[in-house]
Write a protein that holds these residues in place. Structure first.
Motif, PDB file in Angstrom:
ATOM      1  N   SER A 140       0.833  -1.214   0.000  1.00  0.00           N
ATOM      2  CA  SER A 140       0.000   0.000   0.000  1.00  0.00           C
ATOM      3  C   SER A 140       0.862   1.256   0.000  1.00  0.00           C
ATOM      4  O   SER A 140       0.627   2.191  -0.779  1.00  0.00           O
ATOM      5  CB  SER A 140      -0.921   0.006   1.224  1.00  0.00           C
ATOM      6  OG  SER A 140      -1.839  -1.062   1.185  1.00  0.00           O
ATOM      7  N   LEU A 141       1.876   1.300   0.849  1.00  0.00           N
ATOM      8  CA  LEU A 141       2.740   2.473   0.936  1.00  0.00           C
ATOM      9  C   LEU A 141       3.562   2.657  -0.342  1.00  0.00           C
ATOM     10  O   LEU A 141       3.811   3.782  -0.776  1.00  0.00           O
ATOM     11  CB  LEU A 141       3.662   2.350   2.148  1.00  0.00           C
ATOM     12  CG  LEU A 141       2.968   2.510   3.508  1.00  0.00           C
ATOM     13  CD1 LEU A 141       3.849   2.000   4.633  1.00  0.00           C
ATOM     14  CD2 LEU A 141       2.594   3.964   3.751  1.00  0.00           C
ATOM     15  N   ALA A 142       3.962   1.543  -0.954  1.00  0.00           N
ATOM     16  CA  ALA A 142       4.728   1.631  -2.205  1.00  0.00           C
ATOM     17  C   ALA A 142       3.851   2.165  -3.337  1.00  0.00           C
ATOM     18  O   ALA A 142       4.290   3.017  -4.124  1.00  0.00           O
ATOM     19  CB  ALA A 142       5.290   0.261  -2.568  1.00  0.00           C
ATOM     20  N   LYS A 143       2.609   1.686  -3.404  1.00  0.00           N
ATOM     21  CA  LYS A 143       1.696   2.133  -4.469  1.00  0.00           C
ATOM     22  C   LYS A 143       1.300   3.590  -4.280  1.00  0.00           C
ATOM     23  O   LYS A 143       1.006   4.303  -5.242  1.00  0.00           O
ATOM     24  CB  LYS A 143       0.463   1.233  -4.496  1.00  0.00           C
ATOM     25  CG  LYS A 143       0.768  -0.172  -5.007  1.00  0.00           C
ATOM     26  CD  LYS A 143      -0.368  -1.136  -4.755  1.00  0.00           C
ATOM     27  CE  LYS A 143      -1.530  -0.889  -5.687  1.00  0.00           C
ATOM     28  NZ  LYS A 143      -2.573  -1.941  -5.532  1.00  0.00           N
ATOM     29  N   MET A 144       1.307   4.063  -3.032  1.00  0.00           N
ATOM     30  CA  MET A 144       1.014   5.468  -2.749  1.00  0.00           C
ATOM     31  C   MET A 144       2.215   6.370  -3.040  1.00  0.00           C
ATOM     32  O   MET A 144       2.107   7.594  -2.995  1.00  0.00           O
ATOM     33  CB  MET A 144       0.606   5.631  -1.279  1.00  0.00           C
ATOM     34  CG  MET A 144      -0.723   4.984  -0.912  1.00  0.00           C
ATOM     35  SD  MET A 144      -0.973   4.943   0.893  1.00  0.00           S
ATOM     36  CE  MET A 144      -1.049   6.699   1.265  1.00  0.00           C
ATOM     37  N   GLY A 145       3.354   5.768  -3.314  1.00  0.00           N
ATOM     38  CA  GLY A 145       4.559   6.543  -3.571  1.00  0.00           C
ATOM     39  C   GLY A 145       5.261   7.011  -2.310  1.00  0.00           C
ATOM     40  O   GLY A 145       6.173   7.847  -2.371  1.00  0.00           O
ATOM     41  N   LYS A 146       4.869   6.474  -1.149  1.00  0.00           N
ATOM     42  CA  LYS A 146       5.467   6.888   0.122  1.00  0.00           C
ATOM     43  C   LYS A 146       6.652   6.015   0.519  1.00  0.00           C
ATOM     44  O   LYS A 146       7.419   6.371   1.408  1.00  0.00           O
ATOM     45  CB  LYS A 146       4.419   6.851   1.233  1.00  0.00           C
ATOM     46  CG  LYS A 146       3.169   7.684   0.942  1.00  0.00           C
ATOM     47  CD  LYS A 146       3.523   9.150   0.740  1.00  0.00           C
ATOM     48  CE  LYS A 146       2.270   9.990   0.483  1.00  0.00           C
ATOM     49  NZ  LYS A 146       2.605  11.419   0.232  1.00  0.00           N
TER      50      LYS A 146
END
Length: 412
Positions: A140-146
């Motif tokens: 989730s954090l990777a897909k959000m760019g975070k």
């Protein structure tokens, strides 16, 4: 067997291990460390309590130190594990080994049960070199760019068999595919990512499900049969289903009477279902048996991290000596000095039996695995005994004592 120095581990990490009185590598560490130092992709299997965590942490942290990596562009080591407890334990070991690291390697734990806003802020402020987390939250954090995954040097999957079960496989696969795309873009500019996966049980299906990143991985297996037979004694106690809670309570009383105050019993009680675990815990508490519970869900509501941590700490510190858990909730638990594992059912898969056994008989200490079951479950246990090539001893409870049943004499 070689020493850590002979395996190629530097004196800094050797001295850290000596702080824990760890002088010699285990069998699986002897097999894994040289391969990871050579940056080979591997899938390795070894029983619980045989040092798998240090087997992958020591070489990966050493190489990151020697290569003087730049983690300002994103984490360089990603460790994926299925449960909050296992992630927490891995982070403790990471922080222990990196405490005196000259580059000040920082780590962060990213799990689904923590508010994502707090994790985003932590990533922004701290720029961690090492990330330990669950596949869903990391994805989730990777897909959000975070969370950047284009700077990885090492990817580790701990408890890989649990990461590829039906509940986790979709998120695990998507995360591996995402990392694979980043790896393809960067491998022409730098060394490709080194991958490793481990568990106490790794099936052929697990290896296949890990996808293209692991297609050329070497399979390494440790011979753990000695642990099952030499360090763990296996018992079977018959009980009708409706009386299992009473049988458990009688068994705990008999064990404590036999052990005395100088050698307190520390028992981990297993059952497959959350509602059964809740019933057992309630029964023990009702009868003034000090116990804690560790389940993934109760009444369809997630247990808070605080409650789970308190339960584990209470058991680990000896405030209570009985912990009731399900298989999934107890995955990866590393709690020292568990004397008895007590199962209130027989798993259909021998791998679950192995995982349960692995909570005791750790680090060279001996333990006892007790199965309480009815007639049907005793037949399943007999089949398990044959499959695993172990000896299971029948026991009975009489007047507060644990005895072996009398042999049946043939009528002449």
């Amino acid at each position: 067997m070689k020493s850590f120095k002979e395996l190629g581990i530097n004196s800094i990490l050797e001295n850290k291990l000596k702080e824990r009185s760890i002088e010699n590598p285990t069998a699986i560490q002897n097999l894994v460390i040289p391969n990871l130092l050579a940056r080979k992709n591997i899938i390795f299997r070894s029983a619980t309590g045989t040092g798998k965590t240090f087997a992958y942490l020591l070489p990966s942290l050493q190489l990151l130190s020697e290569e003087n990596v730049n983690y300002q562009q994103g984490p360089v080591l990603l460790i994926i594990a299925p449960t909050f407890e296992l992630c927490s334990q891995i982070k403790i070991e990471v922080d222990f080994l990196t405490k005196t690291h000259k580059q000040g390697l920082t780590s962060v734990q990213l799990v689904g049960s923590i508010k994502i806003d707090k994790q985003i802020e932590t990533l922004r402020k701290n720029k961690p070199a090492i990330v330990i987390g669950n596949p869903g939250r990391v994805l989730s954090l990777a897909k959000m760019g975070k969370l950047k995954l284009n700077n990885l040097h090492f990817l580790i999957l701990d408890e890989a068999d649990r990461l590829t079960v039906q509940e986790c496989i979709e998120e695990t696969t998507e995360l591996l595919e995402l990392i694979g795309r980043f790896n393809q873009r960067t491998q022409l500019k730098q060394n490709s990512i080194c991958f490793a996966a481990c568990s106490a049980t790794v099936s052929k299906k697990t290896g296949m499900q890990l996808g293209p990143l692991f297609k050329n991985a070497e399979i390494i297996e440790s011979d753990d049969h000695e642990i099952l037979t030499e360090y763990i004694e296996h018992w079977a106690i018959f009980s009708e289903k409706r009386r299992k809670d009473q049988t458990l309570r009688s068994l705990l009383s008999a064990l404590n009477n036999a052990a005395g105050k100088k050698s307190p019993v520390k028992a981990l009680v297993f059952t497959s279902r959350n509602d059964d675990a809740l019933f057992i815990l309630s029964h023990l508490l009702h009868h003034q048996t000090a116990a804690e519970g560790l389940f993934s869900k109760v009444s369809k509501k997630p247990i808070s991290i605080t409650a789970r941590k308190e339960a584990l700490d209470s058991f680990r510190n000896g405030n209570v000596n009985v912990l009731v858990s399900t298989d999934l909730a107890a995955r990866g638990l590393d709690i020292p000095d568990i004397t008895h594992v007590i199962a209130l059912d027989v798993p259909s898969d021998s791998e679950f039996y192995i995982h349960r056994c692995g909570r005791t008989g750790r680090a060279g200490k001996k333990g006892i695995m007790v199965t309480i079951g009815d007639e049907t479950q005793m037949r399943l246990l007999a089949a398990m005994e044959k499959k695993l090539k172990i000896k299971i001893y029948p026991k009975e409870l009489h007047y507060g004592k644990i005895t072996a049943p009398l042999p049946i004499e043939d009528d002449e």
